[in-house]
Enzyme design. Structure first.
Site, PDB file in Angstrom:
ATOM      1  N   SER A 141       3.096   9.501   5.938  1.00  0.00           N
ATOM      2  CA  SER A 141       4.199   8.543   5.918  1.00  0.00           C
ATOM      3  C   SER A 141       5.495   9.268   6.255  1.00  0.00           C
ATOM      4  CB  SER A 141       4.296   7.928   4.516  1.00  0.00           C
ATOM      5  OG  SER A 141       5.489   7.205   4.323  1.00  0.00           O
ATOM      6  N   TYR A 154       4.456   6.726  -4.684  1.00  0.00           N
ATOM      7  CA  TYR A 154       4.066   6.680  -3.279  1.00  0.00           C
ATOM      8  C   TYR A 154       4.530   7.946  -2.558  1.00  0.00           C
ATOM      9  CZ  TYR A 154       3.374   4.776   1.431  1.00  0.00           C
ATOM     10  OH  TYR A 154       2.958   4.576   2.735  1.00  0.00           O
TER      11      TYR A 154
END
Length: 249
Positions: A141, A154
């Site tokens: 990410s 996350y």
């Protein structure tokens, strides 16, 4: 060099969004795709689209937060033959300020985003080592590079995915296995819906992207095919940003 004929791929989180697009990209280049999602029937649409292309696909289901379910998923995937490509895409996100972030939510995100990726890599990696070849593609990410806001679990999981990618590449490269990751930028998916709905934030994001737009799921097809194919045989431990130039700013 990009052909995947005769290869079998397992893609987690393949029911929609980025996972569905990557599953379709692999199928379009000849791979047989095992599409996994968290619930029974979750990948029916993806499988139907692959079959409509004339490709081969089937669906499996597993809760990636349950290690026993992950074990069963690996066993079911291997039951039909070797898995040549593993795409660890399945994931989840929870948004809350760090001071108020529930510990059980933190644990849940780590289990799905990190633990399951390692467990599947380990279980399928053993067969790849025996065979002497294999491709593992983890989904990282932009938050593998930065801290983000209100997503501490996350962010921690995606930093860890980047490190895990390098660690496995170090150990398994000698066995003919390439372990790499794709770090998507800002894509229009349900995971980013909250950001898309925030007009001010969405505009700020778009202005920073040199491409001048958010990514669409199909923008990941080329990257995953490259990392799954012979074309990337000398690429290992790499995090490939597919971000429209976001990091360049």
């Amino acid at each position: 060099m990009f052909a995947l004929n005769g290869k079998r791929a397992l893609v987690t989180g393949a029911s929609r969004g980025l996972g569905q697009a990557m599953a379709l990209g692999l199928a379009e280049n000849g791979a047989e795709v095992i599409c996994a999602s968290s619930r029974e029937g979750g990948c029916d649409d993806t499988v139907a689209k692959i079959l409509a292309l004339g490709g081969k696909a089937r669906a499996l289901a597993a809760d990636l937060g349950d290690s026993q379910a992950v074990q069963a998923l690996a066993e079911q995937a291997l039951a039909a033959g070797p898995v040549d490509v593993l795409v660890n895409n399945g994931g989840c996100i929870y948004r809350e300020a760090a001071l108020d972030f529930p510990l059980d939510a933190f644990d849940a995100v780590i289990k799905v985003n990190l633990n399951a990726a390692f467990q599947l890599s380990q279980l399928l990696g053993r067969a790849m080592v025996t065979k002497g070849s294999g491709k593992i593609v983890n989904i990282a990410s932009m938050l593998s590079y930065s801290g983000g806001i209100r997503v501490p679990a996350y962010t921690a999981s995606k930093h860890a995915i980047a490190g895990l990618t390098k660690a496995l590449a170090n150990e398994w490269g000698q066995h003919g296995i390439q372990v790499n990751a794709i770090a998507p930028g800002y894509f229009r998916t349900d995971n980013t819906q909250a950001l898309q709905d925030d007009a001010e934030r969405s505009s700020e994001i778009e202005k920073r992207i040199p491409a001048g737009r958010w990514g669409n799921p199909d923008d990941l097809k080329g990257a995953v095919v490259f990392l799954a194919s012979k074309a990337s045989d000398y690429v290992n431990g790499h995090i490939l940003a597919v971000d429209g130039g976001w990091l360049a700013r």
